[in-house]
Design a protein around this motif. Structure first.
Motif, PDB file in Angstrom:
ATOM      1  N   GLY A  28      42.755  42.819  28.366  1.00 48.18           N
ATOM      2  CA  GLY A  28      41.803  42.331  29.375  1.00 48.18           C
ATOM      3  C   GLY A  28      42.189  42.687  30.789  1.00 48.18           C
ATOM      4  N   GLU A  29      43.347  43.350  30.954  1.00 45.28           N
ATOM      5  CA  GLU A  29      43.809  43.708  32.301  1.00 45.28           C
ATOM      6  C   GLU A  29      43.788  45.226  32.492  1.00 45.28           C
ATOM      7  N   VAL A  30      43.797  45.624  33.747  1.00 46.52           N
ATOM      8  CA  VAL A  30      44.062  47.032  34.087  1.00 46.52           C
ATOM      9  C   VAL A  30      45.176  47.048  35.131  1.00 46.52           C
ATOM     10  N   ARG A  31      45.818  48.214  35.253  1.00 50.35           N
ATOM     11  CA  ARG A  31      46.793  48.381  36.339  1.00 50.35           C
ATOM     12  C   ARG A  31      46.079  49.105  37.483  1.00 50.35           C
ATOM     13  N   VAL A  32      46.348  48.651  38.699  1.00 52.00           N
ATOM     14  CA  VAL A  32      45.715  49.249  39.878  1.00 52.00           C
ATOM     15  C   VAL A  32      46.808  49.767  40.813  1.00 52.00           C
ATOM     16  N   ARG A  33      46.639  50.998  41.287  1.00 48.24           N
ATOM     17  CA  ARG A  33      47.502  51.524  42.351  1.00 48.24           C
ATOM     18  C   ARG A  33      46.953  50.966  43.660  1.00 48.24           C
ATOM     19  N   VAL A  34      47.723  50.110  44.288  1.00 49.90           N
ATOM     20  CA  VAL A  34      47.251  49.420  45.492  1.00 49.90           C
ATOM     21  C   VAL A  34      47.319  50.390  46.670  1.00 49.90           C
ATOM     22  N   THR A  35      46.201  50.590  47.348  1.00 47.14           N
ATOM     23  CA  THR A  35      46.245  51.415  48.563  1.00 47.14           C
ATOM     24  C   THR A  35      46.324  50.536  49.805  1.00 47.14           C
ATOM     25  N   HIS A  36      45.651  49.361  49.752  1.00 46.20           N
ATOM     26  CA  HIS A  36      45.648  48.467  50.918  1.00 46.20           C
ATOM     27  C   HIS A  36      45.662  47.017  50.454  1.00 46.20           C
ATOM     28  N   SER A  37      46.407  46.203  51.185  1.00 46.34           N
ATOM     29  CA  SER A  37      46.409  44.762  50.910  1.00 46.34           C
ATOM     30  C   SER A  37      46.522  44.059  52.250  1.00 46.34           C
ATOM     31  N   THR A  38      45.848  42.927  52.371  1.00 47.06           N
ATOM     32  CA  THR A  38      45.908  42.244  53.661  1.00 47.06           C
ATOM     33  C   THR A  38      47.154  41.358  53.740  1.00 47.06           C
ATOM     34  N   ILE A  39      47.474  40.999  54.972  1.00 44.49           N
ATOM     35  CA  ILE A  39      48.595  40.094  55.226  1.00 44.49           C
ATOM     36  C   ILE A  39      48.036  38.913  55.987  1.00 44.49           C
ATOM     37  N   ASN A  40      48.293  37.712  55.530  1.00 45.59           N
ATOM     38  CA  ASN A  40      47.928  36.577  56.371  1.00 45.59           C
ATOM     39  C   ASN A  40      49.115  35.636  56.486  1.00 45.59           C
ATOM     40  N   GLY A  41      49.249  35.061  57.666  1.00 44.08           N
ATOM     41  CA  GLY A  41      50.445  34.308  58.010  1.00 44.08           C
ATOM     42  C   GLY A  41      50.782  33.202  57.032  1.00 44.08           C
ATOM     43  N   HIS A  42      49.755  32.561  56.474  1.00 42.42           N
ATOM     44  CA  HIS A  42      49.988  31.388  55.619  1.00 42.42           C
ATOM     45  C   HIS A  42      50.720  31.728  54.329  1.00 42.42           C
ATOM     46  N   GLU A  43      50.550  32.945  53.824  1.00 42.34           N
ATOM     47  CA  GLU A  43      51.060  33.204  52.476  1.00 42.34           C
ATOM     48  C   GLU A  43      52.576  33.260  52.422  1.00 42.34           C
ATOM     49  N   PHE A  44      53.246  33.558  53.548  1.00 40.55           N
ATOM     50  CA  PHE A  44      54.711  33.611  53.520  1.00 40.55           C
ATOM     51  C   PHE A  44      55.288  32.199  53.430  1.00 40.55           C
ATOM     52  N   ALA A  45      54.587  31.235  54.053  1.00 42.64           N
ATOM     53  CA  ALA A  45      54.993  29.833  53.899  1.00 42.64           C
ATOM     54  C   ALA A  45      54.668  29.364  52.486  1.00 42.64           C
ATOM     55  N   LEU A  80      38.073  47.967  29.736  1.00 47.34           N
ATOM     56  CA  LEU A  80      36.749  47.961  29.102  1.00 47.34           C
ATOM     57  C   LEU A  80      35.666  48.254  30.132  1.00 47.34           C
ATOM     58  N   GLU A  81      35.823  47.634  31.324  1.00 50.47           N
ATOM     59  CA  GLU A  81      34.795  47.768  32.361  1.00 50.47           C
ATOM     60  C   GLU A  81      35.167  48.851  33.374  1.00 50.47           C
ATOM     61  N   PHE A  82      36.449  48.897  33.731  1.00 53.33           N
ATOM     62  CA  PHE A  82      36.894  49.863  34.742  1.00 53.33           C
ATOM     63  C   PHE A  82      37.722  50.956  34.090  1.00 53.33           C
ATOM     64  N   LYS A  83      37.597  52.163  34.617  1.00 54.16           N
ATOM     65  CA  LYS A  83      38.329  53.319  34.082  1.00 54.16           C
ATOM     66  C   LYS A  83      39.270  53.866  35.143  1.00 54.16           C
ATOM     67  N   ALA A  84      40.309  54.570  34.677  1.00 54.97           N
ATOM     68  CA  ALA A  84      41.263  55.186  35.604  1.00 54.97           C
ATOM     69  C   ALA A  84      40.497  56.029  36.621  1.00 54.97           C
ATOM     70  N   GLY A  85      40.837  55.848  37.894  1.00 47.54           N
ATOM     71  CA  GLY A  85      40.163  56.604  38.961  1.00 47.54           C
ATOM     72  C   GLY A  85      39.119  55.792  39.703  1.00 47.54           C
ATOM     73  N   ASP A  86      38.694  54.634  39.143  1.00 50.26           N
ATOM     74  CA  ASP A  86      37.684  53.822  39.838  1.00 50.26           C
ATOM     75  C   ASP A  86      38.286  53.171  41.080  1.00 50.26           C
ATOM     76  N   ALA A  87      37.532  53.160  42.164  1.00 51.09           N
ATOM     77  CA  ALA A  87      37.949  52.449  43.384  1.00 51.09           C
ATOM     78  C   ALA A  87      37.488  50.995  43.264  1.00 51.09           C
ATOM     79  N   VAL A  88      38.430  50.064  43.433  1.00 46.52           N
ATOM     80  CA  VAL A  88      38.114  48.645  43.224  1.00 46.52           C
ATOM     81  C   VAL A  88      38.660  47.800  44.372  1.00 46.52           C
ATOM     82  N   MET A  89      38.151  46.550  44.409  1.00 48.39           N
ATOM     83  CA  MET A  89      38.753  45.534  45.284  1.00 48.39           C
ATOM     84  C   MET A  89      38.957  44.293  44.425  1.00 48.39           C
TER      85      MET A  89
END
Ligand code: NAP
Length: 313
Positions: A28-45, A80-89
């Protein structure tokens, strides 16, 4: 692989490592090569919060990386839904999932949606957590109707800029409480009225609102109850801090959006493609400059979200 690993015995607690375990997707999972991820101050706390660390341990959260919530990238395995090469968020499971301040994540396909056509992945990475939180708060928790009046506190932040736009899409009239330096931008996003919180504190604000959303996480029901209509509701972004209000009063509502949601993410994508919703990126930092990005995410006065670029799209 490289990632920002959390080690509470080390100082600083977060360090860049290049020897992290590579995620293997489960059923039920796929692996994604992360190109961008946001940073928000709260998550480090949050990453250091003992209760959340206990929950993550109980739920066998994989991996040493414990920061990063929303991201965009390229699917790396066939699902099942996404294939290698698909751009996702996507938005991970806040407690139990792999975290995207790393080059790869494994994630349930149900937590993903296609990245909006025509939108750069840096911008798409700011939509999932912020957009879902704003959408659920406004449509499902506050049940905002066309013509209603909504007050958004912390309107210039990562979630706030999404909330202004989604409230406008739902037909509400938006008042934004934010520093005056951002008022012109917030008006373009759809705020009918902007108020500077430094000149007009909530106690001095005039008006009557069907919903008040607090993304500054500074307010209590008692100090804003006079601004609510008889059926009006207060939605604090930090429901734990406001637990007393939420338990005692039907006017304060519980909000907790802690994982991705494919169908709702697709709705956000459709609004982007229709030209109704835009991403607001404050700044983009290369992965190697992560310390600067973290420092910037703790500074006040930003408009929108700080983005970390982990790889070329
Ligand atoms: N419940 C949920 O499901 C859920 C999901 C996601 C996020 N959240 C929470 O939502 C909140 C907002 O997240 P975010 O990522 O949008 O944060 P953010 O980008 O840091 O934005 C925070 C906003 O609050 C404003 N602010 C801070 N202190 C203030 C004060 N004393 N008076 C007035 N405004 C103030 C900031 O304005 P200045 O920069 O001008 O100070 C900024 O616009 C966080 O608490 C986060 O943990 C909750």
């Amino acid at each position: 692989m490289r990632g920002l690993a959390l080690d509470l015995r080390a100082h600083p607690h977060v360090r860049m490592r290049d020897d992290l375990s590579f995620p293997s997707p489960k059923a039920g999972e796929v692996r994604v090569r992360v190109t961008h991820s946001t940073i928000n101050g709260h998550e480090f706390a949050l990453a250091r919060e003992p209760l959340l660390r206990l929950l993550a341990w109980l739920r066998r959260a994989p991996g040493e990386v414990r920061t990063g919530l929303e991201f965009a990238g390229i699917v790396d395995t066939d699902g099942l839904e996404f294939k290698a090469g698909d751009a996702v968020m996507g938005y991970v499971d806040m407690i139990a999932g792999w975290r995207p301040h790393a080059e790869y994540v494994a994630i349930p396909e149900a937590y993903l949606a296609p990245a909006p056509a025509g939108m750069p992945l840096a911008q798409a990475s700011t939509l999932p957590m912020s957009g879902l939180t704003a959408l659920v708060a406004l449509r499902e928790v506050a049940r905002v109707q066309p013509g209603q009046r909504v007050l958004i506190v912390g309107a210039s932040g990562g979630v706030g800029v999404m909330a202004i736009q989604i409230a406008r899409i739902l037909g509400a009239e938006v008042t934004a409480l934010a520093s005056s330096r951002h008022h012109a931008s917030l008006a373009k996003l759809g705020a009918a009225r902007c108020v500077d919180y430094r000149e007009t504190p909530i106690s001095a604000l005039q008006g009557s609102f069907d919903a008040i959303l607090d993304f500054s996480s500074t307010l209590r029901l008692a100090e804003l109850a006079h601004l609510l209509t008889p059926e009006g509701v207060f939605i604090p972004a930090d429901p734990i801090r406001n637990l007393g209000d939420v338990l005692r009063s039907r006017r304060a509502r519980w909000l907790m959006v802690d994982r991705g949601d494919g169908p709702r993410l697709r709705e956000l994508g459709a609004w982007v493609e229709a030209g109704e919703l835009v991403s607001v990126v404050s700044e983009t930092f290369a992965f190697g400059d992560w310390e600067q990005a973290v420092a910037r995410s703790h500074e006040r006065g930003r408009l929108g979200r700080t983005v970390l670029e982990l790889a070329n799209a």
